[in-house]
Design an enzyme around this catalytic site. Structure first.
Site, PDB file in Angstrom:
ATOM      1  N   ASP A   1      15.403  29.449  20.847  1.00  0.00           N
ATOM      2  CA  ASP A   1      15.123  29.827  22.234  1.00  0.00           C
ATOM      3  C   ASP A   1      15.697  31.198  22.558  1.00  0.00           C
ATOM      4  OD1 ASP A   1      13.701  27.643  22.897  1.00  0.00           O
ATOM      5  OD2 ASP A   1      15.300  26.608  23.946  1.00  0.00           O
TER       6      ASP A   1
ATOM      7  N   ASP B   1      21.246  21.956  16.444  1.00  0.00           N
ATOM      8  CA  ASP B   1      19.980  22.423  16.986  1.00  0.00           C
ATOM      9  C   ASP B   1      19.928  22.059  18.468  1.00  0.00           C
ATOM     10  OD1 ASP B   1      17.287  23.319  17.087  1.00  0.00           O
ATOM     11  OD2 ASP B   1      16.613  21.256  16.877  1.00  0.00           O
TER      12      ASP B   1
END
Length: 1086
Positions: A623, A355
Site C-alpha cells: 500500500d 503483511d
C-alpha cells in the site's frame, strides 16, 4: 519446460481428434506416469535408514564406543551398556522414519492406482494413472484430479472454458512451446496447460493431451527439498556437544597421564597378584587407559538427547493442534503446527514482520465512497429499485443513486468503466442470481458496485463483454486488454460500442494515472486529489479511473502491431509494454473509488500485547504510505505515546542517510515509515546497514510499496545483522518468500487461498491467535525445553563426574563406580520419563497470567534460561554435586562395620550406595524444577524411583544370580546395605548437601534481584491463597487519525488480461478457500 510438437509421440497410435491429425514428439525421461515420493522400500529401509542415522555425530560416536567395548584390553564395561541405549535410540528413530515412509507409500499407491479414461484405438478405456504415457489423450470429468500435465483440447463448457482448482504453488508459471497445425504455428504457454495436481471444477468433461508425466510434471519438478530450519537452541546444542567432546578428551587425557604416573610409582606393587599381560608396557597401558575412559565417561555425551528433544517438540506441537482457543469455527479451521522442530523458537521472537491486507485486515472489500467528476459521494443507499442488485452490497449516499438514474453522463461513464475494465468472470445458476468470481477482492467489490448502480456485468466471451446498462442490454466488442503487472500498477481495456465508438478505459494507482492525464484535467485532478486524501485518511484503498476515445484508423494500425508483439517468441513483454505506454496517455479523468478493508477482530489488542512483550512489529505492505499509516493507527501499531512519525522517502543514498541521522540526534521515541526508494545497487549496499541501525531504534517500522522479494530482503537484513529471532506472518502468495526467509513462518488461511499456509511452519485463521501462539505456547515450549536441557546435562554430568573422582581411588584402572545394569538403565528407564513429563506439562503460570503479564516473554528473547553461561553454571553445580555424591558416601562407609562386626566397605556396597544417592538427588532436583504438578509428573517421578528399587532387588536376588551369575554379580548386596540405618542417614545427608545450596541461591536471588517471573509467580501464589483471579488488563480506545494523502495497492496477479483476450480464461472460485483457475483452447486452434 519446452516441447516441440512435430512428430509421433508414442507407438500406441496416431490421433484423430476434432477433424485434425496430430503427430508429436517429446523428450521425456519417464515412459509412464508413476510417481514415487517415498524414501525406502522393504529392502533398502534398514541399510539406508541406519546410514542416515549414523551420519549424526552422536550416533556415530556411540557406535565407535560399542566397537571399543568389543576389545577386551580396552573395555572395562560390558558391551550391552552401550548397545542397549543405542539400540533403543536407533529403534525409536527408525520406527518414526518407517511410519512416515509407510504413509508416503500409501499416498503414492493411492495416487498411482487412480483410474482415468484414455483414448485408445478410438475408444475410451480405463487405465491406471501409472500406466498413462506421454502423448496419450485422456478424458477428465468434473471433480477429478488432473492426471498429468495436459494440453487442453476441448471441454463441455461454452467456448471450451475449463475451471480448475489449482495447486497453491507460485513456481508453476513458466511453460513455452510451439504447436504447428497445417503449417501455421501457435505459441503454447502455461495458460493453455492443465497441470498435474489441479482439480477439475464445474466442468462436465474435457479432453487433454499428456505433455509430461510422473516425475517430469511441473508439480513434481517443483517439489524440491524445503530448507530445513533449525532453532537457536539447536545451534547452541551443536556447539555445546562439540565442547563436551573436547572436555571428555581432556578428562580422558588427564586420567591416562595419571595412570602412567601411578603405574610407574605404585603399579609394580600390584603385579604380584595383578600381573600385566605380556607385551603391555606402562606407556601402552596409559594409551589403552585413555580409550577405556572414553568408554567409562561416555555418558557425558548424551546419547538420547536428540531423540528426547524430538519427542518433546512433537508433544508441544500436539498441544498447538489441540488448542480449542485457537480454533476458528466460522471456517472450521484449527491451528496447526506444520513443523515440529521450531516450537521453542516461538518463545524467543524479537521481530515480527506482518503483511497488511488479509493478515491485519479481513481482505473483504466493500465499496464505501467515490469521487465522480469532482463530487464526492458516500452515504447509505436503498437498492430495492434494482432487481439485479446484490443484497449484501451497502452504500451510503442517495444522491449518487439519483445522479445515476437522472442519466448523468460522467456517472454513467464511471460505472461503465467499472463494469468493463476487469478480469472478473460471472456465473449465473438461476435467472438474476449472478455470482462474480474475481481474482482479487478489490475487483469483486468494484464490479459489484457497478452492478448495484445499474451497470451489470452479465457475461463475457474472448471477443465481447455484455453489460446491462440501466436495464438495457449492451454488447461491447473487446478489442484488447492491457494487463496489470507490478510495474504498470494499472489495467486498461479497449472496447468498441455497438455504435462503433472505440474507447480505452483505465484504472490504477493515482500517481500512475496522473502522469498520463491530459493537461485539461489539471483542475479536476486537484479536486479529486483532495478527495483521495480524505479517503486515505479514513484508511480506505483508493483507485483512480480515466478513459480515452480512440480514432479508428489509429486503432487498426495499433491493433496490428499489438498482435505481432503478443505472438512474438522473443522480447514479447518489452514490445507490449511500449505499445501500452503509447496508447495510455492523454486520458481524461473520471474520478476515484474508495474501498474499505476492515480490520480482523482483536488485531489492536493483539498488537498491544505483543508490544508489551517487547516484540518489534514491522508491517511490510504494498500500500501507499498514507494508507499504511492510517491502518497503523487503527491497529495500534502507531500509538499515542509515539511523539511523531518519521518518514524516510528519498531517491538517493544521501537522502536516506540524512534524515535518520538528523532524527537520531533528537533522541525521541519515533516511528519510521519508509517507502521503497530508487537507489542503485551500489548505493543500497552502503546505506543498508546505516538504515538498519537507525530503524532498529524505532518503536515501529512500516515499509510501504514493497514487492514480495523486497519483503524477504527486509527480513533477511534483520535476520543476518541483528542476530535476533524473526517471525513473518502473511496470508497470500506474495508473502511466501517472506515466510520462508524468517526463522518462523506463520500462514493465515484467508481470502487469498492456501499459498502462505502451505509454505508456513504454523498456521491458523486469525491474526489474533498469534498472541496465544507466542505468549502461551511459545513461552511454555521455550521454558520446557530449557528446563529439559539444564536437567538433562545436570544429571548426566553428575553421573559422569563421580566416575572421574573414583578414578583416583582405583589406580586409574577405568573401573566403573556403578553396577553395569544401573549404567545401562540410568538414561533409558530411571530418568527418562520424569524429564519428559517435566518437558511436556510444566508451566510457571497458566495462560491467563501469561496474557496478564506479557513481560514474562522477555527471558526467552534474552536467552536467559539456557545459554553458554547457564551451561557453565550447571557444569559447576554438577561438579559440586558429584563431589558430595562420591566423598560423603565414601567417608560414611570407610572403615565402617555392621552391627555384627562385619566390614561393609566393599566395592559392591559402595556402588549401590553411590547410585542410590545419585538417583534420589537428581529426582529431588527434578521436583525443585517442577512448577506445575500433574498426575503424570507424580506417576513418572515416584514410579521411576519405585522401578529402580524393584529392579535392583530383582537383579541382586539369588534367583537371577543362579540363572546368569556372570551378568548379575551383585547378589545380596541390597540386603546387606540398604538395611543399615547409617546408610539411609547418609542418603539424607547427601541429599541435603546437594539441594540446600541450590535452594539458598534461589531464595537469595529472589530477595535481592527478583526477575519478572519471580514477581509474577509470587503474585500468583498470593492470589491463589486468597482465591483471587488475575486482574483483567485495561484496553484503551484505539486511535484513528486521518492523514492527507491517498493510497492504493493492487492485489492482482499478472497474466489475467492475456487470458481474456486470447480465448484463455483464469478465474477464482471459492472452493475450500483455494484458488481456482481455468484454461481455454478452441478446437480450431488446436
Amino acid at each position: 519446460n519446452v516441447c516441440a510438437v512435430d512428430v509421433k509421440a508414442n507407438n500406441r497410435f496416431n490421433y484423430l481428434f476434432g477433424g485434425l491429425i496430430f503427430n508429436f514428439i517429446f523428450e521425456s525421461t519417464n515412459a509412464n506416469n508413476a510417481i514415487r515420493t517415498s524414501k525406502y522400500n522393504i529392502f533398502t529401509f534398514l541399510p539406508l535408514n541406519l546410514f542416515e542415522q549414523f551420519r549424526r555425530l552422536a550416533n556415530a560416536y556411540f557406535l565407535f564406543l560399542l566397537i571399543l567395548q568389543m576389545i577386551p584390553q580396552v573395555s572395562s564395561l560390558s558391551w550391552f551398556t552401550t548397545a542397549v541405549p543405542l539400540a533403543i535410540v536407533l529403534s525409536i528413530t527408525a520406527a518414526k522414519d518407517a511410519s512416515d515412509d509407510i504413509n508416503r507409500h500409501k499416498c503414492d499407491k493411492q495416487v498411482n492406482n487412480r483410474e482415468v479414461e484414455v483414448l485408445i484405438d478410438g475408444e475410451l478405456k480405463k487405465e491406471k494413472w501409472m500406466d498413462v504415457q506421454v502423448g496419450d489423450i485422456i478424458k477428465l470429468e468434473n471433480n477429478e484430479f488432473v492426471t498429468a500435465d495436459l494440453l487442453l483440447l476441448s471441454s463441455s463448457e461454452p467456448l471450451n472454458l475449463v475451471y480448475v482448482e489449482t495447486p497453491p504453488n507460485n513456481c508453476l508459471d513458466k511453460f513455452k512451446g510451439t504447436l504447428t497445425v497445417n503449417g501455421q504455428a501457435y505459441s503454447l504457454d502455461n495458460d493453455r496447460v492443465l497441470l498435474r495436481g489441479c482439480t477439475l471444477r464445474n466442468t462436465e468433461w474435457c479432453f487433454g493431451l499428456v505433455l509430461f508425466g510422473g516425475p517430469d510434471t511441473k508439480l513434481m519438478q517443483n517439489c524440491g527439498k524445503t530448507v530445513f530450519k533449525r532453532t537457536s537452541i539447536d545451534h547452541l546444542m551443536n556447539i555445546l556437544v562439540l565442547a563436551i567432546f573436547g572436555f571428555l578428551a581432556t578428562m580422558c587425557a588427564i586420567l591416562s597421564i595419571c595412570n602412567a604416573i601411578w603405574e610407574a610409582n605404585e603399579g609394580s606393587a600390584f603385579t604380584m597378584f595383578l600381573p600385566r599381560e605380556p607385551g603391555v608396557s606402562g606407556s601402552l597401558s596409559s594409551f589403552l587407559t585413555f580409550w577405556s575412559y572414553v568408554i567409562v565417561l561416555n555418558t557425558v555425551v548424551p546419547i538420547s538427547l536428540y531423540v528426547s528433544v524430538e519427542i518433546i517438540r512433537l508433544g508441544n506441537s500436539f498441544f498447538i493442534d489441540w488448542d480449542r482457543k485457537m480454533y476458528y469455527p466460522k471456517n472450521n479451521t484449527p491451528a496447526q503446527a506444520r513443523t515440529t522442530t521450531l516450537n521453542e523458537e516461538l518463545g524467543q521472537i524479537k521481530y515480527i514482520f506482518s503483511d497488511k491486507t488479509g493478515t491485519l485486515t479481513q481482505n473483504i472489500m466493500t465499496f464505501n465512497k467515490c469521487s465522480i467528476n469532482g463530487k464526492a459521494y458516500g452515504k447509505q443507499v436503498d437498492f430495492s429499485w434494482n432487481q439485479l442488485a446484490d443484497s449484501k452490497f451497502i452504500f451510503h449516499d442517495h444522491s449518487l443513486v439519483e445522479t445515476v438514474r437522472e442519466g448523468n453522463p460522467e456517472a454513467h461513464a464511471f460505472f461503465r468503466l467499472l463494469a468493463l475494465c476487469h478480469t472478473v468472470m460471472p456465473e449465473e445458476k438461476k435467472e438474476g442470481e449472478l455470482i462474480y468470481q474475481a481474482q482479487s477482492p478489490d475487483e469483486g467489490a468494484l464490479v459489484t458496485a457497478a452492478r448495484n448502480f445499474g451497470f451489470v456485468f452479465r457475461s463475457r466471451t474472448p471477443e465481447s463483454i455484455t453489460v446491462i446498462e440501466m436495464g438495457r442490454k449492451v454488447v461491447y466488442e473487446l478489442v484488447a486488454v492491457l494487463d496489470f503487472n507490478n510495474i504498470r500498477k494499472r489495467m486498461s481495456v479497449i472496447v468498441r460500442s455497438p455504435k462503433g465508438k472505440t474507447t480505452l478505459y483505465c484504472k490504477g494507482a493515482d500517481t500512475i494515472i496522473y502522469e498520463r492525464l491530459h493537461p485539461s484535467c489539471s483542475n479536476l485532478m486537484k479536486v479529486t486529489t483532495d478527495h483521495l486524501n480524505m479517503y486515505a485518511g479514513d484508511g480506505l484503498r483508493t483507485l483512480v479511473l480515466a478513459f480515452k476515445n480512440l480514432e479508428e484508423n489509429y486503432m487498426e494500425e495499433w491493433r496490428k502491431r499489438h498482435n505481432e508483439a503478443s505472438t512474438a517468441m522473443e522480447g514479447r513483454e518489452e514490445r507490449l509494454e511500449e505499445l501500452y505506454e503509447e496508447i495510455e496517455k492523454d486520458m481524461t479523468l473520471l474520478g476515484a473509488t474508495a474501498v474499505e478493508d476492515k480490520l480482523q477482530d482483536g488485531v489492536p489488542q493483539t498488537i498491544e500485547q505483543l508490544a508489551k512483550a517487547d516484540i518489534k512489529i514491522w508491517v511490510l505492505t504494498g500500500d501507499k504510505q498514507e494508507t499504511a499509516e492510517n491502518i497503523g493507527y487503527s491497529c495500534n501499531i502507531l500509538r499515542e505515546e509515539m511523539n511523531e512519525v518519521f518518514i524516510v522517502a528519498a531517491n538517493t543514498a544521501g537522502g536516506v542517510f540524512l534524515k535518520p541521522i538528523e532524527k537520531e540526534r533528537q533522541q525521541l521515541p519515533i516511528t519510521m515509515l519508509f517507502p521503497r526508494t530508487n537507489t542503485s545497487a551500489k548505493e543500497e549496499k552502503y546505506c543498508r546497514l546505516e538504515l538498519l541501525r537507525t530503524v532498529c531504534m524505532c518503536q515501529t517500522v512500516i515499509c510501504c510499496r514493497v514487492t514480495p522479494l523486497q519483503k524477504a530482503q527486509v527480513v533477511q537484513l534483520v535476520k543476518k545483522y541483528k542476530q535476533a529471532v524473526t517471525l513473518a506472518i502473511g496470508d497470500g502468495a506474495n508473502d511466501v518468500s517472506m515466510i520462508k526467509a524468517a526463522h518462523i513462518g506463520v500462514g493465515i488461511s484467508g481470502q487469498e487461498g492456501m499459498q502462505a499456509v502451505l509454505s508456513s511452519d504454523f498456521s491458523f485463521a486469525q491474526f489474533r491467535y498469534l498472541e496465544r501462539l507466542l505468549l502461551v505456547h511459545g513461552r511454555w515450549s521455550y521454558l520446557r525445553m530449557c528446563k529439559f536441557l539444564r536437567y538433562f546435562f545436570y544429571k548426566n554430568f553428575t553421573f559422569t563426574f563421580v566416575h572421574f573422582w573414583y578414578a583416583f581411588f582405583c589406580g586409574f584402572s577405568a573401573q566403573t563406580v556403578y553396577d553395569e545394569w544401573f549404567i545401562t538403565l540410568y538414561n533409558t528407564v530411571y530418568t527418562s520419563l520424569p524429564v519428559l513429563a517435566l518437558s511436556l506439562f510444566d508451566q510457571d503460570v497458566n495462560d491467563r497470567w501469561s496474557f496478564q503479564h506479557p513481560q514474562l516473554y522477555a527471558p526467552g528473547q534474552q536467552n536467559l534460561y539456557f545459554s553458554k553461561k547457564a551451561f557453565v553454571n550447571l557444569t559447576v553445580l554438577s561438579c559440586y554435586s558429584s563431589l558430595v555424591l562420591f566423598f560423603v558416601p565414601w567417608a560414611a562407609i570407610h572403615d565402617t562395620v555392621r552391627d555384627d562386626g562385619k566390614d561393609i566397605a566393599d566395592y559392591q556396597s559402595f556402588a549401590l550406595f553411590a547410585q542410590t544417592c545419585l538417583l534420589i538427588v537428581v529426582s529431588i532436583q527434578m521436583c525443585l524444577d517442577t512448577y506445575h504438578w500433574t498426575a503424570v509428573n507424580n506417576l513418572f517421578i515416584w514410579g521411576s524411583l519405585a522401578a529402580y528399587f524393584a529392579v535392583t532387588f530383582t537383579m541382586y536376588s539369588n534367583g537371577i544370580f543362579v540363572i546368569l551369575p556372570s551378568a548379575f554379580p551383585f547378589v545380596g548386596t541390597e540386603r546387606n546395605t540398604l538395611n543399615l540405618p547409617n546408610v539411609w542417614l547418609t542418603i539424607v545427608l547427601t541429599s541435603l548437601l546437594c539441594i540446600l545450596p541450590v535452594v539458598a541461591y534461589r531464595f537469595i536471588s529472589m530477595q535481592i534481584r527478583p526477575t519478572i517471573n519471580d514477581k509474577v509467580v509470587q503474585e500468583v501464589r498470593h492470589r491463589a491463597r486468597k482465591e483471587l483471579p488475575p486482574t483483567p488488563s485495561l484496553r484503551r480506545p484505539v486511535r484513528r487519525v486521518s492523514t492527507r494523502r491517498s493510497g492504493y495497492a493492487f492485489s492482482h496477479s499478472k497474466g489475467y488480461g492475456d487470458l481474456v483476450t486470447s480465448q484463455r480464461f483464469l478465474m477464482m472460485r471459492p472452493v475450500k478457500s483455494q484458488a481456482m483457475q481455468f484454461s481455454h483452447i478452441a478446437p480450431t486452434e488446436s
